[in-house]
Write an enzyme that holds these catalytic residues in place. Structure first.
Site, mmCIF file in Angstrom:
data_model
loop_
_atom_site.group_PDB
_atom_site.id
_atom_site.type_symbol
_atom_site.label_atom_id
_atom_site.label_comp_id
_atom_site.label_asym_id
_atom_site.label_seq_id
_atom_site.Cartn_x
_atom_site.Cartn_y
_atom_site.Cartn_z
ATOM 1 N N THR A 125 0.824 -1.207 0.000
ATOM 2 C CA THR A 125 0.000 0.000 0.000
ATOM 3 C C THR A 125 0.859 1.257 0.000
ATOM 4 O O THR A 125 1.984 1.248 0.518
ATOM 5 C CB THR A 125 -0.907 -0.014 1.252
ATOM 6 O OG1 THR A 125 -1.501 1.276 1.408
ATOM 7 C CG2 THR A 125 -0.136 -0.326 2.527
ATOM 8 N N ASP A 126 0.294 2.347 -0.521
ATOM 9 C CA ASP A 126 1.011 3.631 -0.471
ATOM 10 C C ASP A 126 1.159 4.137 0.962
ATOM 11 O O ASP A 126 1.959 5.034 1.228
ATOM 12 C CB ASP A 126 0.302 4.691 -1.340
ATOM 13 C CG ASP A 126 -1.139 4.980 -0.927
ATOM 14 O OD1 ASP A 126 -1.644 4.351 0.015
ATOM 15 O OD2 ASP A 126 -1.758 5.857 -1.570
ATOM 16 N N GLU A 127 0.365 3.539 1.898
ATOM 17 C CA GLU A 127 0.434 4.022 3.277
ATOM 18 C C GLU A 127 1.787 3.766 3.925
ATOM 19 O O GLU A 127 2.099 4.358 4.959
ATOM 20 C CB GLU A 127 -0.675 3.375 4.130
ATOM 21 C CG GLU A 127 -2.046 3.792 3.670
ATOM 22 C CD GLU A 127 -3.130 3.647 4.723
ATOM 23 O OE1 GLU A 127 -2.822 3.527 5.915
ATOM 24 O OE2 GLU A 127 -4.303 3.662 4.328
ATOM 25 N N TYR A 153 -1.631 -0.436 11.198
ATOM 26 C CA TYR A 153 -1.859 -1.087 9.895
ATOM 27 C C TYR A 153 -0.692 -0.826 8.946
ATOM 28 O O TYR A 153 -0.093 -1.768 8.412
ATOM 29 C CB TYR A 153 -3.167 -0.591 9.263
ATOM 30 C CG TYR A 153 -3.253 -0.886 7.773
ATOM 31 C CD1 TYR A 153 -3.400 -2.191 7.312
ATOM 32 C CD2 TYR A 153 -3.143 0.140 6.828
ATOM 33 C CE1 TYR A 153 -3.449 -2.475 5.949
ATOM 34 C CE2 TYR A 153 -3.195 -0.130 5.470
ATOM 35 C CZ TYR A 153 -3.346 -1.442 5.035
ATOM 36 O OH TYR A 153 -3.388 -1.718 3.689
ATOM 37 N N LYS A 157 2.171 -3.409 7.293
ATOM 38 C CA LYS A 157 2.385 -3.596 5.854
ATOM 39 C C LYS A 157 3.842 -3.279 5.504
ATOM 40 O O LYS A 157 4.465 -3.953 4.668
ATOM 41 C CB LYS A 157 1.441 -2.703 5.040
ATOM 42 C CG LYS A 157 -0.031 -3.054 5.136
ATOM 43 C CD LYS A 157 -0.387 -4.418 4.578
ATOM 44 C CE LYS A 157 -0.318 -4.492 3.068
ATOM 45 N NZ LYS A 157 -0.796 -5.824 2.567
HETATM 46 P P1 NAD Z 1 -10.229 -6.730 2.566
HETATM 47 O O1 NAD Z 1 -10.179 -6.460 4.022
HETATM 48 O O2 NAD Z 1 -11.455 -6.375 1.790
HETATM 49 O O3 NAD Z 1 -9.959 -8.290 2.298
HETATM 50 C C1 NAD Z 1 -8.974 -9.008 2.981
HETATM 51 C C2 NAD Z 1 -9.193 -10.486 2.699
HETATM 52 O O4 NAD Z 1 -8.133 -11.202 3.356
HETATM 53 C C3 NAD Z 1 -10.514 -11.029 3.271
HETATM 54 O O5 NAD Z 1 -11.123 -11.884 2.339
HETATM 55 C C4 NAD Z 1 -10.084 -11.810 4.509
HETATM 56 O O6 NAD Z 1 -10.937 -12.892 4.817
HETATM 57 C C5 NAD Z 1 -8.701 -12.286 4.072
HETATM 58 N N1 NAD Z 1 -7.826 -12.571 5.231
HETATM 59 C C6 NAD Z 1 -7.610 -11.773 6.307
HETATM 60 N N2 NAD Z 1 -6.765 -12.382 7.159
HETATM 61 C C7 NAD Z 1 -6.443 -13.587 6.603
HETATM 62 C C8 NAD Z 1 -5.619 -14.655 7.007
HETATM 63 N N3 NAD Z 1 -4.946 -14.635 8.164
HETATM 64 N N4 NAD Z 1 -5.496 -15.731 6.182
HETATM 65 C C9 NAD Z 1 -6.172 -15.780 5.009
HETATM 66 N N5 NAD Z 1 -6.998 -14.801 4.594
HETATM 67 C C10 NAD Z 1 -7.125 -13.709 5.381
HETATM 68 O O7 NAD Z 1 -8.942 -6.014 1.967
HETATM 69 P P2 NAD Z 1 -8.735 -5.269 0.562
HETATM 70 O O8 NAD Z 1 -9.160 -3.869 0.702
HETATM 71 O O9 NAD Z 1 -9.250 -6.114 -0.521
HETATM 72 O O10 NAD Z 1 -7.132 -5.268 0.504
HETATM 73 C C11 NAD Z 1 -6.430 -6.382 -0.041
HETATM 74 C C12 NAD Z 1 -4.941 -6.104 0.016
HETATM 75 O O11 NAD Z 1 -4.646 -4.921 -0.694
HETATM 76 C C13 NAD Z 1 -4.423 -5.863 1.442
HETATM 77 O O12 NAD Z 1 -3.167 -6.474 1.540
HETATM 78 C C14 NAD Z 1 -4.300 -4.354 1.542
HETATM 79 O O13 NAD Z 1 -3.269 -4.005 2.454
HETATM 80 C C15 NAD Z 1 -3.942 -3.985 0.120
HETATM 81 N N6 NAD Z 1 -4.348 -2.645 -0.345
HETATM 82 C C16 NAD Z 1 -5.645 -2.232 -0.207
HETATM 83 C C17 NAD Z 1 -6.028 -0.997 -0.743
HETATM 84 C C18 NAD Z 1 -7.449 -0.496 -0.634
HETATM 85 O O14 NAD Z 1 -7.721 0.645 -1.002
HETATM 86 N N7 NAD Z 1 -8.406 -1.287 -0.172
HETATM 87 C C19 NAD Z 1 -5.078 -0.195 -1.385
HETATM 88 C C20 NAD Z 1 -3.757 -0.653 -1.496
HETATM 89 C C21 NAD Z 1 -3.413 -1.890 -0.972
HETATM 90 O O1 DAU Z 2 -4.089 4.079 0.564
HETATM 91 C C1 DAU Z 2 -4.359 2.716 0.544
HETATM 92 C C2 DAU Z 2 -5.157 2.328 1.766
HETATM 93 O O2 DAU Z 2 -6.466 2.849 1.588
HETATM 94 C C3 DAU Z 2 -5.201 0.823 1.994
HETATM 95 O O3 DAU Z 2 -3.898 0.375 2.279
HETATM 96 C C4 DAU Z 2 -6.142 0.478 3.153
HETATM 97 O O4 DAU Z 2 -6.260 -0.933 3.268
HETATM 98 C C5 DAU Z 2 -7.505 1.052 2.839
HETATM 99 O O5 DAU Z 2 -8.402 0.799 3.898
HETATM 100 C C6 DAU Z 2 -7.394 2.561 2.604
HETATM 101 O O6 DAU Z 2 -7.023 3.260 3.831
HETATM 102 P P1 DAU Z 2 -7.703 4.656 4.226
HETATM 103 O O7 DAU Z 2 -7.545 4.831 5.674
HETATM 104 O O8 DAU Z 2 -7.256 5.745 3.336
HETATM 105 O O9 DAU Z 2 -9.248 4.311 3.813
HETATM 106 P P2 DAU Z 2 -10.636 4.564 4.578
HETATM 107 O O10 DAU Z 2 -11.697 4.225 3.585
HETATM 108 O O11 DAU Z 2 -10.679 3.941 5.913
HETATM 109 O O12 DAU Z 2 -10.627 6.147 4.771
HETATM 110 C C7 DAU Z 2 -10.483 7.026 3.679
HETATM 111 C C8 DAU Z 2 -10.475 8.440 4.226
HETATM 112 O O13 DAU Z 2 -11.783 8.740 4.731
HETATM 113 C C9 DAU Z 2 -9.527 8.650 5.395
HETATM 114 O O14 DAU Z 2 -8.965 9.948 5.311
HETATM 115 C C10 DAU Z 2 -10.424 8.542 6.620
HETATM 116 C C11 DAU Z 2 -11.753 9.092 6.115
HETATM 117 N N1 DAU Z 2 -12.964 8.518 6.748
HETATM 118 C C12 DAU Z 2 -13.091 7.157 6.787
HETATM 119 C C13 DAU Z 2 -14.195 6.570 7.368
HETATM 120 C C14 DAU Z 2 -14.330 5.064 7.434
HETATM 121 C C15 DAU Z 2 -13.970 9.337 7.230
HETATM 122 O O15 DAU Z 2 -13.868 10.581 7.155
HETATM 123 N N2 DAU Z 2 -15.078 8.752 7.781
HETATM 124 C C16 DAU Z 2 -15.233 7.401 7.889
HETATM 125 O O16 DAU Z 2 -16.260 6.951 8.466
#
Ligand code: NAD
Ligand code: DAU
Length: 339
Positions: A125-127, A153, A157
């Site tokens: 992730t970019d985080e 988190y 990562k």
């Molecule tokens: P998500 O939370 O929607 O899905 C995570 C999945 O992993 C779920 O199906 C869960 O059951 C499975 N999981 C969790 N723990 C596990 C374990 N111990 N063993 C096997 N399976 C397990 O997450 P997402 O948003 O789809 O993110 C997927 C990946 O992409 C993550 O690694 C996250 O860090 C990365 N990522 C997410 C975003 C985003 O915007 N959502 C952006 C950049 C990177």
């Molecule tokens: O940048 C990549 C990341 O993006 C991934 O690595 C993470 O897995 C993914 O969850 C996401 O993280 P963020 O913290 O950016 O996403 P989230 O949707 O939780 O929040 C987006 C922005 O919105 C953040 O600035 C917090 C704000 N927010 C979020 C929630 C849930 C609110 O203002 N209100 C809310 O209720």
């Protein structure tokens, strides 16, 4: 080609499974997922009967289960999406983030070492780069930006990323890492900003915006992320990190207002609530490397992607209503009632 996709019952992993089965009909895709609160088997129902698809319920931290699956499947490629992914949950309870995100990654890579692999890909992730100030729009995250994390988190990562690079240098494991910005699209779990705001708006519930809503995220349609990973596992250079993002920076409050407008809901639903602890201010990816080396460019414009996403949530109410009616309700009360 036999590919193990971990976390394939979650948001991005499931979209990746669909993309790969569609784009590479001769590949076998094995999804390994623990089905935590964020994993949903109903998400995968359209591919369950596909002869090229197999679902296995297992924890990536479970050495015996992971090694047994590798012994049986002898995968060519592993793509690791499995993770605890929600920043707010990591602030409440960091332990499971360290276990799954770091030790789970280690277990997978140990299995790769034992059974041999063409590629291990870590979805990061970019985080891991921390955040950028709002008053420096000229600054972006490149692959050279130092790791500088803010939340449990992102720290977990980053820890995993360092371990992946160490396994490459020390053991010669053929790895790649991608660091993507915020994704949005179908099957996004309704605890995250965009799906939560859509679900609450549709139920005429308050839209809880943290702080002043000025934090900026760089949004990418999930399919574009999946296409980038497909390119990296086939053509990316071993040992390299690739940033993925589409120069689509938006303040949270503007996203919430767009959702209100698209759903014809009043902005009076917007409620400013206590800020997230350690809240990152701005993320912004420089995707020059993946563009120059692999020819990747995002295809979906935000204006189209958000319309498609909202329409998906309107057409698939059963999917998210079931989630928000269950255990999720306790989570919501715990996280939002005293904010
Ligand atoms: P998500 O939370 O929607 O899905 C995570 C999945 O992993 C779920 O199906 C869960 O059951 C499975 N999981 C969790 N723990 C596990 C374990 N111990 N063993 C096997 N399976 C397990 O997450 P997402 O948003 O789809 O993110 C997927 C990946 O992409 C993550 O690694 C996250 O860090 C990365 N990522 C997410 C975003 C985003 O915007 N959502 C952006 C950049 C990177
Ligand atoms: O940048 C990549 C990341 O993006 C991934 O690595 C993470 O897995 C993914 O969850 C996401 O993280 P963020 O913290 O950016 O996403 P989230 O949707 O939780 O929040 C987006 C922005 O919105 C953040 O600035 C917090 C704000 N927010 C979020 C929630 C849930 C609110 O203002 N209100 C809310 O209720």
């Amino acid at each position: 080609m036999n590919i193990i996709v971990t976390g394939g019952a979650g948001f991005i992993g499931s979209n990746f499974v669909f993309h790969m089965l569609d784009k590479h009909p001769d590949y076998r895709i094995v999804c390994l997922d623990k089905l935590t609160y964020a994993g949903n088997l109903s998400t995968l129902k359209s591919v369950m009967d596909n002869p090229n698809f197999r679902f296995v319920k297992a924890d990536i931290c479970d050495r015996d289960a992971v090694f047994a699956l590798f012994e049986e499947e002898k995968p060519d490629i592993v793509v690791n999406f499995a993770a605890e992914s929600h920043v707010d949950r990591s602030i409440e309870d960091p332990g499971i983030f360290l276990k799954t995100n770091i030790l789970g990654t280690q277990t997978l890579m140990d299995a790769c070492r034992k059974y041999g692999i063409q590629r291990y890909h870590q979805v990061s992730t970019d985080e891991v780069y921390g955040d950028l100030p709002l008053d420096r729009p000229d600054l972006f995250f490149t692959e050279e930006t130092p790791i500088h994390t803010s939340s449990p988190y992102s720290s977990s990562k980053a820890g995993a990323d360092l371990l992946v690079l160490a396994y490459h240098r020390t053991f010669g494991l053929p790895v790649t890492i991608s660091r993507c910005s915020n994704n949005y699209g179908p099957y996004h779990f309704p605890e995250k900003l965009i799906p939560l705001m859509i679900a609450n708006a549709l139920n005429d519930k308050p839209l809880p915006v943290y702080g002043k809503g000025e934090n900026v995220r760089d949004w990418l349609y999930v399919e574009d992320h999946c296409k980038a990973i497909d390119l990296i596992i086939h053509n990316g250079k071993v040992g390299e990190v690739y940033n993925i993002g589409g120069h689509n920076e938006m303040a949270n409050i503007d996203i919430v207002k767009i959702i209100c407008k698209e759903l014809n809901k009043p902005e009076s639903l917007i409620t400013y609530v206590a800020d997230r602890k350690g809240h990152d201010m701005r993320y912004a990816i420089d995707p020059t490397k993946i563009h120059n080396e692999l020819g990747w460019l995002p295809e979906t414009k935000f204006a189209d992607g958000i319309k498609k996403t909202i329409q998906w949530y309107l057409d698939n109410k059963d999917w998210w209503e079931e989630i928000i009616s269950g255990e999720y309700q306790n989570y919501y009360d715990k996280m939002y009632s005293n904010r």
